[in-house]
Every structure is written in structure tokens, then in C-alpha cells.
Design a protein around this motif. Sequence first.
Motif, PDB file in Angstrom:
ATOM      1  N   ASP A  12     -12.571  13.555  -7.880  1.00 15.91           N
ATOM      2  CA  ASP A  12     -13.935  13.805  -8.351  1.00 15.91           C
ATOM      3  C   ASP A  12     -13.936  13.853  -9.865  1.00 15.91           C
ATOM      4  OD1 ASP A  12     -15.806  14.162  -6.121  1.00 15.91           O
ATOM      5  OD2 ASP A  12     -14.435  15.769  -5.518  1.00 15.91           O
ATOM      6  N   TYR A  13     -14.613  12.876 -10.470  1.00 15.93           N
ATOM      7  CA  TYR A  13     -14.854  12.884 -11.901  1.00 15.93           C
ATOM      8  C   TYR A  13     -16.300  13.311 -12.108  1.00 15.93           C
ATOM      9  CZ  TYR A  13     -10.569  10.166 -12.615  1.00 15.93           C
ATOM     10  OH  TYR A  13      -9.269   9.754 -12.662  1.00 15.93           O
ATOM     11  N   GLU A  14     -16.639  13.673 -13.339  1.00 11.46           N
ATOM     12  CA  GLU A  14     -18.030  14.042 -13.616  1.00 11.46           C
ATOM     13  C   GLU A  14     -18.964  12.877 -13.313  1.00 11.46           C
ATOM     14  OE1 GLU A  14     -18.190  15.420 -17.655  1.00 11.46           O
ATOM     15  OE2 GLU A  14     -16.545  16.817 -17.301  1.00 11.46           O
ATOM     16  N   HIS A  15     -18.543  11.655 -13.613  1.00 13.66           N
ATOM     17  CA  HIS A  15     -19.414  10.484 -13.478  1.00 13.66           C
ATOM     18  C   HIS A  15     -19.368   9.837 -12.102  1.00 13.66           C
ATOM     19  CE1 HIS A  15     -15.532   8.675 -14.301  1.00 13.66           C
ATOM     20  NE2 HIS A  15     -16.010   7.518 -13.874  1.00 13.66           N
ATOM     21  N   ALA A  16     -18.349  10.124 -11.296  1.00 16.86           N
ATOM     22  CA  ALA A  16     -18.218   9.446 -10.006  1.00 16.86           C
ATOM     23  C   ALA A  16     -17.162  10.125  -9.148  1.00 16.86           C
ATOM     24  CB  ALA A  16     -17.826   7.979 -10.214  1.00 16.86           C
ATOM     25  N   ARG A  17     -17.271   9.884  -7.846  1.00 14.23           N
ATOM     26  CA  ARG A  17     -16.221  10.287  -6.913  1.00 14.23           C
ATOM     27  C   ARG A  17     -15.515   8.989  -6.530  1.00 14.23           C
ATOM     28  NH1 ARG A  17     -16.411  13.554  -1.157  1.00 14.23           N
ATOM     29  NH2 ARG A  17     -14.652  14.811  -1.843  1.00 14.23           N
ATOM     30  N   VAL A  18     -14.215   8.927  -6.714  1.00 17.20           N
ATOM     31  CA  VAL A  18     -13.489   7.684  -6.464  1.00 17.20           C
ATOM     32  C   VAL A  18     -12.391   7.892  -5.425  1.00 17.20           C
ATOM     33  CG1 VAL A  18     -13.984   6.601  -8.692  1.00 17.20           C
ATOM     34  CG2 VAL A  18     -11.998   8.071  -8.475  1.00 17.20           C
ATOM     35  N   ARG A  19     -12.234   6.879  -4.571  1.00 11.51           N
ATOM     36  CA  ARG A  19     -11.137   6.859  -3.612  1.00 11.51           C
ATOM     37  C   ARG A  19     -10.157   5.815  -4.140  1.00 11.51           C
ATOM     38  NH1 ARG A  19     -13.632   5.356   0.803  1.00 11.51           N
ATOM     39  NH2 ARG A  19     -14.180   7.429   1.490  1.00 11.51           N
ATOM     40  N   LEU A  20      -9.043   6.308  -4.652  1.00 12.53           N
ATOM     41  CA  LEU A  20      -8.056   5.447  -5.304  1.00 12.53           C
ATOM     42  C   LEU A  20      -7.025   4.983  -4.276  1.00 12.53           C
ATOM     43  CD1 LEU A  20      -7.589   7.699  -8.444  1.00 12.53           C
ATOM     44  CD2 LEU A  20      -8.900   5.584  -8.318  1.00 12.53           C
ATOM     45  N   HIS A  21      -6.927   3.669  -4.127  1.00 16.53           N
ATOM     46  CA  HIS A  21      -5.963   3.064  -3.205  1.00 16.53           C
ATOM     47  C   HIS A  21      -4.784   2.568  -4.039  1.00 16.53           C
ATOM     48  CE1 HIS A  21      -8.860   2.891   0.210  1.00 16.53           C
ATOM     49  NE2 HIS A  21      -9.732   2.836  -0.771  1.00 16.53           N
ATOM     50  N   PHE A  22      -3.720   3.362  -4.109  1.00 15.60           N
ATOM     51  CA  PHE A  22      -2.564   3.020  -4.935  1.00 15.60           C
ATOM     52  C   PHE A  22      -1.640   2.078  -4.178  1.00 15.60           C
ATOM     53  CE2 PHE A  22      -3.972   7.069  -6.682  1.00 15.60           C
ATOM     54  CZ  PHE A  22      -3.999   6.768  -8.033  1.00 15.60           C
TER      55      PHE A  22
ATOM     56  N   PRO B 265       0.842  -1.199   0.000  1.00 17.42           N
ATOM     57  CA  PRO B 265       0.000   0.000   0.000  1.00 17.42           C
ATOM     58  C   PRO B 265       0.878   1.251   0.000  1.00 17.42           C
ATOM     59  CG  PRO B 265      -0.810  -1.595   1.593  1.00 17.42           C
ATOM     60  CD  PRO B 265       0.537  -2.094   1.109  1.00 17.42           C
ATOM     61  N   TRP B 266       0.492   2.230  -0.829  1.00 15.66           N
ATOM     62  CA  TRP B 266       1.338   3.404  -1.020  1.00 15.66           C
ATOM     63  C   TRP B 266       0.627   4.679  -0.606  1.00 15.66           C
ATOM     64  CZ3 TRP B 266       2.951   5.558  -6.463  1.00 15.66           C
ATOM     65  CH2 TRP B 266       4.005   6.467  -6.323  1.00 15.66           C
ATOM     66  N   LYS B 267      -0.377   5.085  -1.362  1.00 17.86           N
ATOM     67  CA  LYS B 267      -1.080   6.344  -1.079  1.00 17.86           C
ATOM     68  C   LYS B 267      -2.550   6.187  -1.444  1.00 17.86           C
ATOM     69  CE  LYS B 267       2.938   9.279  -2.076  1.00 17.86           C
ATOM     70  NZ  LYS B 267       3.139  10.131  -0.916  1.00 17.86           N
ATOM     71  N   VAL B 268      -3.369   7.058  -0.862  1.00 20.82           N
ATOM     72  CA  VAL B 268      -4.799   7.082  -1.173  1.00 20.82           C
ATOM     73  C   VAL B 268      -5.136   8.490  -1.650  1.00 20.82           C
ATOM     74  CG1 VAL B 268      -7.139   6.823  -0.257  1.00 20.82           C
ATOM     75  CG2 VAL B 268      -5.301   5.327   0.570  1.00 20.82           C
ATOM     76  N   GLU B 269      -5.872   8.583  -2.735  1.00 19.18           N
ATOM     77  CA  GLU B 269      -6.220   9.870  -3.330  1.00 19.18           C
ATOM     78  C   GLU B 269      -7.714   9.882  -3.637  1.00 19.18           C
ATOM     79  OE1 GLU B 269      -4.824  13.589  -5.319  1.00 19.18           O
ATOM     80  OE2 GLU B 269      -3.959  12.274  -3.805  1.00 19.18           O
TER      81      GLU B 269
END
Length: 141
Positions: free
Chosen positions: A76-86, A69-73
Motif C-alpha cells: 500500500d502506497y499513498e498513491h496506489a495499492r499494488v500487487r507486485l509479481h516478482f 515467478p518468485w513471490k507476490v507482495e
Amino acid sequence: MERTPVDVAVGVLIDKQDRFLLTSRPEGKVYAGYWEYPGGKLEAGETVEQALRRELHEELGITIGAVHPWKVELVDYEHARVRLHFCKVYEWSGEFEMREQQDMAWQTLPVEVAPVLPGTIPVLQWFAAERGFEGATHRAG
């Protein structure tokens, strides 16, 4: 209205030459043709690591080793809000198969492929900071 974020596991595969893997978004998906790190949504009850293992096998045909696990970002996209777990991944087995007819490219900074998905840009900046890279990390879309 506050949108509930969708959790997404993202694999930052790094090879022995210190290159990272980017894949294109397949036709029929939002942002088709944009380049990103591979991964996908967590299913109910899945951990980030479980989702990443499943998604990379489904999309790329590989079995990954240890997940770092590295970072979480939050993006906000037009179609969705995403929580990216890199998550960084340095080991995998199997041959790469582009199972969604996407393209793949091993890259270094600055990346040559374009356009780059907005959620991918922070990762390029993190790599630049880690690697002491200065200048543009990617070509403008």
C-alpha cells in the motif's frame, strides 16, 4: 475504502556474479529518485510474463530469456495499492539503454544505492534469507 490493487510485473535480474539490478525511478514519476527493481503495470489481457517482457524492453532495451515467478507482495502506497509479481530473470540479450533517463546499478547485499523504494525492501530481505546474509540489507532513507 478498499482500493483495488494494480498488478505490476517486476524483474529481478541476476547476473553471473550473483548481483541483482536496481534502477532509479525517473523524474516525473511518484517516488522519483528511489531505487527499485524494474518492471511495470500489466495491461489488459497480459500475463505477468508478457508484461515483464514488454516493460523491460520499453524501459531497458533488453530482451529477456526465461521468467521464473518468485513471490507476490501486496504493498500500500499513498498513491496506489499494488500487487507486485516478482520474477527472477537470469538471461537477457541486447545492450542496456536507460530509455526513461533512469539510472541503473548492479548490487549485492547490503545495497549501496539509496533511497530504496518501500516495495523493494521485502525483496532484499528474501535475498538475505536465501543467501544467509545477516545485518542491514540497505541504508536507511
